[in-house]
Enzyme design. Structure first.
Site, mmCIF file in Angstrom:
data_model
loop_
_atom_site.group_PDB
_atom_site.id
_atom_site.type_symbol
_atom_site.label_atom_id
_atom_site.label_comp_id
_atom_site.label_asym_id
_atom_site.label_seq_id
_atom_site.Cartn_x
_atom_site.Cartn_y
_atom_site.Cartn_z
ATOM 1 C CD GLU A 1 64.903 31.685 39.837
ATOM 2 O OE1 GLU A 1 63.910 30.930 39.669
ATOM 3 O OE2 GLU A 1 66.064 31.266 39.823
ATOM 4 C CB ALA B 1 58.817 26.030 39.608
ATOM 5 C CD GLU C 1 64.441 28.505 44.206
ATOM 6 O OE1 GLU C 1 64.852 29.136 45.206
ATOM 7 O OE2 GLU C 1 64.101 29.073 43.160
ATOM 8 N N GLY D 1 60.944 30.682 41.582
ATOM 9 C CA GLY D 1 60.729 31.195 40.232
ATOM 10 C C GLY D 1 59.941 32.501 40.225
HETATM 11 C C1 HXC Z 1 52.702 24.221 44.061
HETATM 12 C C2 HXC Z 1 52.045 25.582 45.782
HETATM 13 C C3 HXC Z 1 53.288 26.292 45.710
HETATM 14 C C4 HXC Z 1 54.237 25.872 44.737
HETATM 15 C C5 HXC Z 1 52.073 27.143 47.270
HETATM 16 N N1 HXC Z 1 51.357 26.162 46.750
HETATM 17 N N2 HXC Z 1 53.256 27.249 46.669
HETATM 18 N N3 HXC Z 1 51.790 24.568 44.956
HETATM 19 N N4 HXC Z 1 53.906 24.837 43.945
HETATM 20 N N5 HXC Z 1 55.408 26.487 44.576
HETATM 21 C C6 HXC Z 1 50.019 25.721 47.154
HETATM 22 C C7 HXC Z 1 50.040 24.969 48.477
HETATM 23 O O1 HXC Z 1 50.384 23.637 48.281
HETATM 24 C C8 HXC Z 1 48.619 25.123 48.930
HETATM 25 O O2 HXC Z 1 47.821 24.218 48.229
HETATM 26 C C9 HXC Z 1 48.241 26.507 48.442
HETATM 27 O O3 HXC Z 1 49.180 26.833 47.409
HETATM 28 C C10 HXC Z 1 48.362 27.553 49.531
HETATM 29 O O4 HXC Z 1 49.667 27.440 50.119
HETATM 30 P P1 HXC Z 1 49.903 27.298 51.706
HETATM 31 O O5 HXC Z 1 51.234 26.709 51.893
HETATM 32 O O6 HXC Z 1 48.740 26.600 52.345
HETATM 33 O O7 HXC Z 1 49.849 28.834 52.124
HETATM 34 P P2 HXC Z 1 50.685 29.558 53.272
HETATM 35 O O8 HXC Z 1 50.646 28.739 54.544
HETATM 36 O O9 HXC Z 1 50.152 30.953 53.299
HETATM 37 O O10 HXC Z 1 52.194 29.557 52.787
HETATM 38 C C11 HXC Z 1 52.564 30.258 51.628
HETATM 39 C C12 HXC Z 1 53.982 29.875 51.186
HETATM 40 C C13 HXC Z 1 54.094 28.350 51.017
HETATM 41 C C14 HXC Z 1 55.018 30.377 52.203
HETATM 42 C C15 HXC Z 1 54.224 30.612 49.847
HETATM 43 O O11 HXC Z 1 53.017 27.909 50.199
HETATM 44 C C16 HXC Z 1 55.370 27.899 50.402
HETATM 45 O O12 HXC Z 1 56.407 27.831 51.070
HETATM 46 N N6 HXC Z 1 55.308 27.559 49.110
HETATM 47 C C17 HXC Z 1 56.451 26.988 48.381
HETATM 48 C C18 HXC Z 1 57.437 28.068 48.028
HETATM 49 C C19 HXC Z 1 58.638 27.482 47.303
HETATM 50 O O13 HXC Z 1 59.327 26.590 47.801
HETATM 51 N N7 HXC Z 1 58.901 28.023 46.127
HETATM 52 C C20 HXC Z 1 60.050 27.586 45.280
HETATM 53 C C21 HXC Z 1 59.620 26.473 44.388
HETATM 54 S S1 HXC Z 1 60.979 25.894 43.439
HETATM 55 P P3 HXC Z 1 46.630 23.381 48.973
HETATM 56 O O14 HXC Z 1 46.129 22.468 47.885
HETATM 57 O O15 HXC Z 1 47.239 22.712 50.149
HETATM 58 O O16 HXC Z 1 45.642 24.453 49.354
HETATM 59 C C22 HXC Z 1 61.137 27.008 42.200
HETATM 60 C C23 HXC Z 1 62.207 26.688 41.178
HETATM 61 C C24 HXC Z 1 62.146 27.630 40.005
HETATM 62 O O17 HXC Z 1 60.472 27.965 42.115
HETATM 63 C C25 HXC Z 1 62.857 27.052 38.822
HETATM 64 C C26 HXC Z 1 62.612 27.844 37.533
HETATM 65 C C27 HXC Z 1 63.223 27.177 36.329
#
Ligand code: HXC
Length: 259
Positions: free
Chosen positions: A113, A66, A133, A110
């Site tokens: 999921e 998400a 998360e 997400g």
């Molecule tokens: C918003 C995101 C994002 C996310 C990545 N980006 N994941 N933006 N929401 N979930 C953005 C980064 O901010 C960055 O933007 C660009 O994408 C590239 O990501 P990087 O981090 O620079 O790339 P990298 O170093 O290769 O790392 C990749 C990654 C990391 C490991 C996937 O981005 C990461 O840990 N992302 C978050 C993953 C996460 O926590 N997901 C769960 C979310 S909670 P900029 O502008 O800096 O280029 C969830 C709840 C679901 O999903 C609920 C459902 C109801």
């Protein structure tokens, strides 16, 4: 229909392909994407020419979860009122034609999921699955704590949900989270070939098979067995059952009519 956060196309005249397309955000799931995904899935599900759907992302990310830049502003009342962080998770569950997830790169939060809601998951060698998360102060919210243990068992699910450890494609295959692993450049070929194989099966049987397997995750065994038996019996009222069995005995290819 024109979409901004995904693309759709039809392959081989019968496979509906949906590719998530927010590359700068690694296909992070926001409301617009989830709305468009729901619309695209429903459109393919309603299209009689389509026998199977493939859902994919890019080589780098299926979906990184998400959209955190949106969630950061939310309070309890915002998310409680809308039930989910983003919409349409129930729409995905309601799709009746088989959905194949073709996953390369990150499938996190997400995104993981979403992959687990697909009926078959085919992974590229670079796929990484995770429920990170906890690192941002929440827990999975679209079935991660429920589907992951069903897929990989309690210990691995707890490991991933509590430590945020990612699982690579090989481990995902060993653990039963995905059905096959292929090189990245072969991912779409493999997914499409699988989809075309399914499209060649009698449609009603494919839909009933999907419904019945999914029932295994929703009901006690005795109810699931009964549900399966009723659908099994019902298929004897289809033309394709007659055709399939007659063709087998006559040693000729079956000509299914999806009826
Ligand atoms: C918003 C995101 C994002 C996310 C990545 N980006 N994941 N933006 N929401 N979930 C953005 C980064 O901010 C960055 O933007 C660009 O994408 C590239 O990501 P990087 O981090 O620079 O790339 P990298 O170093 O290769 O790392 C990749 C990654 C990391 C490991 C996937 O981005 C990461 O840990 N992302 C978050 C993953 C996460 O926590 N997901 C769960 C979310 S909670 P900029 O502008 O800096 O280029 C969830 C709840 C679901 O999903 C609920 C459902 C109801």
């Amino acid at each position: 229909m024109a979409y901004e956060t995904l693309t759709t196309r039809v392959e081989a005249g019968q496979v509906g392909v949906i590719a998530l397309n927010r590359p700068k955000q690694l296909n992070a799931l926001n409301d617009q994407l989830m709305d468009e995904l729901g619309t695209a899935l429903k459109a393919f599900d309603a299209d009689d020419a389509i026998g199977c759907i493939v859902l994919t992302g890019s080589d780098k990310a299926f979906a990184a979860g998400a959209d955190i830049s949106v969630m950061v502003k939310y309070e309890f009342a915002d998310v409680y009122k809308t039930e989910y962080i983003s919409r349409n998770w129930e729409t995905i569950r309601s799709i009746r034609k088989p959905v194949i997830g073709a996953v390369a790169g990150f499938a996190l939060g997400g995104g993981c999921e979403l992959a687990m809601m697909c009926d078959i998951v085919i992974a590229a060698e670079n796929a990484k699955f995770g429920q990170p998360e906890i690192k941002i102060g929440i827990i999975p919210g679209a079935g991660g704590t429920q589907r992951l243990p069903r897929a990989v068992g309690k210990s691995k699910a707890m490991d991933m949900v509590l430590t945020a450890r990612m699982m690579d494609a090989q481990e995902a295959e060993r653990s039963g989270l995905v059905s096959r692993v292929v090189p990245v450049e072969k991912l779409m070929d493999e997914a499409l070939a699988t989809a075309i194989t399914i499209c060649g099966m009698p449609r009603l049987a494919a839909m009933a098979a999907k419904e019945s397997v999914n029932r295994a995750f929703e009901s006690p065994l005795s109810d699931g067995i009964l549900f399966e038996r009723r659908l099994f019996h019902a298929l004897f009222s289809t033309r394709d059952q007659e055709e399939g069995m007659e063709a087998f005995l006559a040693k000729r290819p079956a000509r299914f009519t999806n009826s």
